[in-house]
Design an enzyme around this catalytic site. Sequence first.
Site, PDB file in Angstrom:
ATOM      1  N   HIS A  19      -3.018  21.391 -38.223  1.00  0.00           N
ATOM      2  CA  HIS A  19      -3.474  22.209 -37.015  1.00  0.00           C
ATOM      3  C   HIS A  19      -4.223  23.526 -37.382  1.00  0.00           C
ATOM      4  CE1 HIS A  19      -3.525  23.014 -32.788  1.00  0.00           C
ATOM      5  NE2 HIS A  19      -3.209  24.091 -32.886  1.00  0.00           N
TER       6      HIS A  19
ATOM      7  N   SER B 130      -7.420  24.807 -30.561  1.00  0.00           N
ATOM      8  CA  SER B 130      -6.149  24.608 -29.760  1.00  0.00           C
ATOM      9  C   SER B 130      -6.234  25.215 -28.365  1.00  0.00           C
ATOM     10  CB  SER B 130      -4.979  25.448 -30.727  1.00  0.00           C
ATOM     11  OG  SER B 130      -3.895  25.188 -30.117  1.00  0.00           O
TER      12      SER B 130
ATOM     13  N   ASP C  58      -2.263  16.829 -38.325  1.00  0.00           N
ATOM     14  CA  ASP C  58      -1.779  17.872 -37.179  1.00  0.00           C
ATOM     15  C   ASP C  58      -0.445  17.506 -36.597  1.00  0.00           C
ATOM     16  OD1 ASP C  58      -1.759  19.646 -34.838  1.00  0.00           O
ATOM     17  OD2 ASP C  58      -3.962  19.661 -34.732  1.00  0.00           O
TER      18      ASP C  58
END
Length: 357
Positions: A188, A60, A153
């Site tokens: 995610h 991320s 995600d």
Amino acid sequence: MVNEVVTTFLQRLKAVFSVLVFFLLTAVLGWILVFVQPVNAQELRSLNINRNNITVSGLSSGAYMAVQMHTAFSNRIQGAGVVAGGPFYCAQDSLTKALTTCMKPIPIAANPLKPPNGKELATMAREFSNEGKTDPISNLRDDSVYLFSGAKDSIVYTSVMDATQKFYRALGVGNNHIKYIKNIPAGHGFITPDWGKQCSLSQSPFINDCDYDQAGEILKHLLGKLNPPTKNFSGQLIEFKQDKFIQNPRAHGMAQKGYIYIPQACADGEACRLHIALHGCEQSYEDIGDEYYAHTGYNQWADSNNIVVLYPQAHRIRLKNPKGCWDWWGYTNSEYAFKNSVQASAIMKMVDQLSSG
């Protein structure tokens, strides 16, 4: 007769309790063996690090930072693992662009949001390189790049990761150097074989059990053939002070402490490689404790392959950085993506200290 029954019952209860205690102690000891515990704050050591074999990865915001560091310091960083991130300079000093184009480019008729343009960002990267803001961009051509986008995600869309692939391709990184995984039904998070949330979720601590060893796959792609991961640690997970490398770290989005895993062979002076592992938003020790630096799987591979793993730690700043992300949109200053970036420069000072032995 009653006394005999009571006595027999108590004896059996005692035996059952003893067995339960035995299994509890066994489980605790097993946990200690599998997950090495951090040693209290120490000075960052000088080790025998191969300066030509330094790699970086992240999830991320850590993935964005990994791409930034790989691009800015391409003289020194030879490969990058990018999990749910995006291309270099995607946000271009704009938080709005970061939260939309660079995370969730939703094509709505009234306000069509296109994904990042990897080729255009590659052109910008070349311009920055020509201006001396980054190392020569040509260094990236022979580097290995691992890319991952979870098929479920809901925070960073796969189209953003597709742009990252196009960015690297536009800079001359061949398909044989790029490994791109996007068919695993993961949410995610950083992916593990047996630790974390249900695979499809996008929830804290953003570490997901998907029966997939992502740490191992990243390291194998970036470094080549490796020994199997260890089951019994030889080295130490060490806490160190980040304020040795950046003045007033919290004001610049970095925590007071960082962590590093050093295999015993590396501590004893053997030549070792260095990998920088960057957590994502809401993943520093201030948010999730040891989840990222102890349970993502890097340390098991590091121990059996003489790899030192550096875990820098970010910090929340109210209003400017409320989720403890690495700076990939400009909350520190407009130089956030370049060699003189506040955060990346601090991390590279850590690298300098570690590789000075």
